[in-house]
Scaffold this motif. Sequence first.
Motif, PDB file in Angstrom:
ATOM      1  N   VAL A   9     -19.548 -44.764  22.700  1.00  0.00           N
ATOM      2  CA  VAL A   9     -20.700 -45.321  23.412  1.00  0.00           C
ATOM      3  C   VAL A   9     -20.975 -46.775  23.047  1.00  0.00           C
ATOM      4  CG1 VAL A   9     -21.817 -43.083  23.700  1.00  0.00           C
ATOM      5  CG2 VAL A   9     -22.351 -44.462  21.684  1.00  0.00           C
ATOM      6  N   GLY A  10     -20.332 -47.281  21.973  1.00  0.00           N
ATOM      7  CA  GLY A  10     -20.583 -48.660  21.579  1.00  0.00           C
ATOM      8  C   GLY A  10     -19.489 -49.204  20.686  1.00  0.00           C
ATOM      9  N   ILE A  11     -19.283 -50.540  20.757  1.00  0.00           N
ATOM     10  CA  ILE A  11     -18.259 -51.214  19.959  1.00  0.00           C
ATOM     11  C   ILE A  11     -18.849 -52.513  19.419  1.00  0.00           C
ATOM     12  CG2 ILE A  11     -15.943 -52.202  19.925  1.00  0.00           C
ATOM     13  CD1 ILE A  11     -15.285 -50.529  22.397  1.00  0.00           C
ATOM     14  N   GLY A  12     -18.906 -52.650  18.083  1.00  0.00           N
ATOM     15  CA  GLY A  12     -19.432 -53.860  17.466  1.00  0.00           C
ATOM     16  C   GLY A  12     -18.629 -54.250  16.248  1.00  0.00           C
ATOM     17  N   ILE A  13     -19.171 -55.169  15.442  1.00  0.00           N
ATOM     18  CA  ILE A  13     -18.513 -55.564  14.204  1.00  0.00           C
ATOM     19  C   ILE A  13     -19.495 -55.427  13.046  1.00  0.00           C
ATOM     20  CG2 ILE A  13     -16.906 -57.139  15.349  1.00  0.00           C
ATOM     21  CD1 ILE A  13     -18.637 -59.469  14.308  1.00  0.00           C
ATOM     22  N   GLY A  14     -18.949 -55.069  11.868  1.00  0.00           N
ATOM     23  CA  GLY A  14     -19.787 -54.891  10.689  1.00  0.00           C
ATOM     24  C   GLY A  14     -18.960 -55.026   9.428  1.00  0.00           C
ATOM     25  N   TYR A  15     -19.506 -54.538   8.316  1.00  0.00           N
ATOM     26  CA  TYR A  15     -18.790 -54.561   7.051  1.00  0.00           C
ATOM     27  C   TYR A  15     -17.856 -53.365   6.950  1.00  0.00           C
ATOM     28  CZ  TYR A  15     -22.031 -58.099   5.225  1.00  0.00           C
ATOM     29  OH  TYR A  15     -22.749 -59.244   5.007  1.00  0.00           O
ATOM     30  N   ALA A  16     -16.628 -53.607   6.457  1.00  0.00           N
ATOM     31  CA  ALA A  16     -15.651 -52.522   6.339  1.00  0.00           C
ATOM     32  C   ALA A  16     -16.109 -51.448   5.362  1.00  0.00           C
ATOM     33  CB  ALA A  16     -14.306 -53.087   5.902  1.00  0.00           C
ATOM     34  N   ASN A  17     -16.818 -51.861   4.283  1.00  0.00           N
ATOM     35  CA  ASN A  17     -17.286 -50.867   3.319  1.00  0.00           C
ATOM     36  C   ASN A  17     -18.688 -50.369   3.642  1.00  0.00           C
ATOM     37  OD1 ASN A  17     -19.000 -52.929   2.555  1.00  0.00           O
ATOM     38  ND2 ASN A  17     -18.058 -53.265   0.550  1.00  0.00           N
ATOM     39  N   GLY A  18     -19.256 -50.877   4.730  1.00  0.00           N
ATOM     40  CA  GLY A  18     -20.566 -50.417   5.184  1.00  0.00           C
ATOM     41  C   GLY A  18     -21.734 -50.993   4.442  1.00  0.00           C
ATOM     42  N   LYS A  19     -21.495 -51.820   3.384  1.00  0.00           N
ATOM     43  CA  LYS A  19     -22.590 -52.299   2.549  1.00  0.00           C
ATOM     44  C   LYS A  19     -22.659 -53.815   2.434  1.00  0.00           C
ATOM     45  CE  LYS A  19     -22.600 -48.145  -0.349  1.00  0.00           C
ATOM     46  NZ  LYS A  19     -22.442 -47.608  -1.722  1.00  0.00           N
ATOM     47  N   ASN A  20     -21.528 -54.453   2.137  1.00  0.00           N
ATOM     48  CA  ASN A  20     -21.542 -55.902   1.919  1.00  0.00           C
ATOM     49  C   ASN A  20     -20.197 -56.496   2.280  1.00  0.00           C
ATOM     50  OD1 ASN A  20     -19.791 -55.551  -0.431  1.00  0.00           O
ATOM     51  ND2 ASN A  20     -21.626 -54.769  -1.456  1.00  0.00           N
ATOM     52  N   LYS A  21     -20.074 -57.801   2.131  1.00  0.00           N
ATOM     53  CA  LYS A  21     -18.893 -58.524   2.602  1.00  0.00           C
ATOM     54  C   LYS A  21     -17.666 -58.365   1.701  1.00  0.00           C
ATOM     55  CE  LYS A  21     -20.522 -62.807   0.432  1.00  0.00           C
ATOM     56  NZ  LYS A  21     -20.949 -64.197   0.700  1.00  0.00           N
ATOM     57  N   LYS A  22     -17.785 -57.687   0.570  1.00  0.00           N
ATOM     58  CA  LYS A  22     -16.667 -57.584  -0.364  1.00  0.00           C
ATOM     59  C   LYS A  22     -15.445 -56.922   0.256  1.00  0.00           C
ATOM     60  CE  LYS A  22     -19.396 -57.544  -4.627  1.00  0.00           C
ATOM     61  NZ  LYS A  22     -19.773 -56.778  -5.850  1.00  0.00           N
ATOM     62  N   GLY A  23     -15.645 -56.002   1.187  1.00  0.00           N
ATOM     63  CA  GLY A  23     -14.517 -55.321   1.815  1.00  0.00           C
ATOM     64  C   GLY A  23     -14.027 -55.988   3.088  1.00  0.00           C
ATOM     65  N   GLY A  24     -14.615 -57.129   3.444  1.00  0.00           N
ATOM     66  CA  GLY A  24     -14.232 -57.801   4.669  1.00  0.00           C
ATOM     67  C   GLY A  24     -14.902 -57.205   5.897  1.00  0.00           C
TER      68      GLY A  24
END
Length: 367
Positions: free
Chosen positions: A25-40
Motif C-alpha cells: 500500500v505504500g513505498i518510502g525511504i527510511g533507516y535500514a535498522n529502523g532507528k538511526n543512520k548507522k545502518g544506512g
Amino acid sequence: MATFQEALLAKKHLVKRWKRMPGVVGIGIGYANGKNKKGGACIVLYTVNASAAVTKRCPSCVLVKRQEKKAHVSVPVRTIASGRCHCHPAARPLATNYRGRIRPVIAGYSIGHPGGSGTAGLIVSRGGQRFVLSNNHVLNRNNTSGFTETIQPGGADGGRSGRDRIGRLYRYVRLRKNAVNRIDAALSIPTSNRLLAPRYATVGRVPGIVRSYGIGRRLKKVGRSSGLAWGTVQSIRTDIDVSYGNYGGLGTIRFRDQTVIRSSVPISLPGDSGSVWLTAGNFAAAVNFAGSADGRTSISFPVVWALQAFGVGVARATGSTGRSVAKAKRARQNNARTKPLSAAELNRIPTKKAAPKRQLGRKKTDR
C-alpha cells in the motif's frame, strides 16, 4: 551501506513495479535498522498484512548504481504490515477534552461541518485576516467548491448548523482520483477574526514552522480524538494509497512524497484529521490527514506545503506571522529530510476558492 540518494533511486524502480506487488500500500525511504543512520538507508514497504502471500512478492533488496563509482549497491527493503490507510472523518463521539465548544477557537479542538468532525490544525493568517487550517475532507463536505459551513465543535460532537457556526470554507486543494495528490488541505474563513485565537490546545503558542524535518524526528500533536500524542518519523518521500470511501466519489487515491509517523499507541484516530504535528519546541512540522485502522500510523505531509499553497503563515497575537527555523539550503542537500515544494511542484497544486454563500435551489442541510 546505501545512501538516501541511492534509496530514492531504488524507490523509483519499485514504484514502477507496484502493480506487480499485490498487498503493498505504500513505498518510502527510511533507516535500514529502523532507528538511526548507522545502518544506512533503505526502502520501506507498507503492506496490508504480514502473510506469506504478500511478503513473498516483496523484494529483500534493490540493486542500483553507486552515485560516484562504476559499481552497484544493494539497497535493503524493510517490510512493515501497516494495514490499509484511511482518511479520518469522525463517525462517533469520543470522551476527550477536545470535543467541546470553545470560543475563541484554538488549534487542537473539534471542528468540521454538520456532517462530521475533524481537528482544527493551526490558526494561520495573511494580511491580518485569520483562517483555520485543516484538511479538505474536514472543512469541505464533498470535495467541491460549493458552500460549506464551518462549525465548532464539528457535527459528530454535537455541533449544529447556525448555532455553532464560526465561518465557512474559503479555499481548498481539490483531491483527484486519477492524478498525483500531495496535500489534503483547506482553509476556513471566520465570520470575525475574534472567533479565532493563535494558540494550540495544551501546548500554547506556536512560534512558527520548520521548513524541513528528518527521519527519526520525534514530534507531538493534539488531536480531537487521540489528545496529546507523540510519534516518530518512520519514513519520508512515501507514495501511499489512502481510502476516502464515499467521500467525493474518490474511493482509494494515491499520495506522493508523504511522511509516515509511527507510535506504539494510537496517534491518528477518526476525528484527528487536520491535526498538526509539532517539534519539541512547538514549531509546526506536518499535517495529519489519514492513518491505519489501529491508529498507530499517521499519514502526514509537511505543513510548509500547505502554507506555500495558500500563501499564509502561522498567526500571532500581534497580527504578524510566525517565523520558520530550518534552513532551506540544508533541506535541499539532505535526502534524509523533507523539503519545501519547488516552484514547479507548487504550480501543480492549484488552490480553489469556495462559494461564499449557499446557492439558491440547493438543500439547506449538509449531508
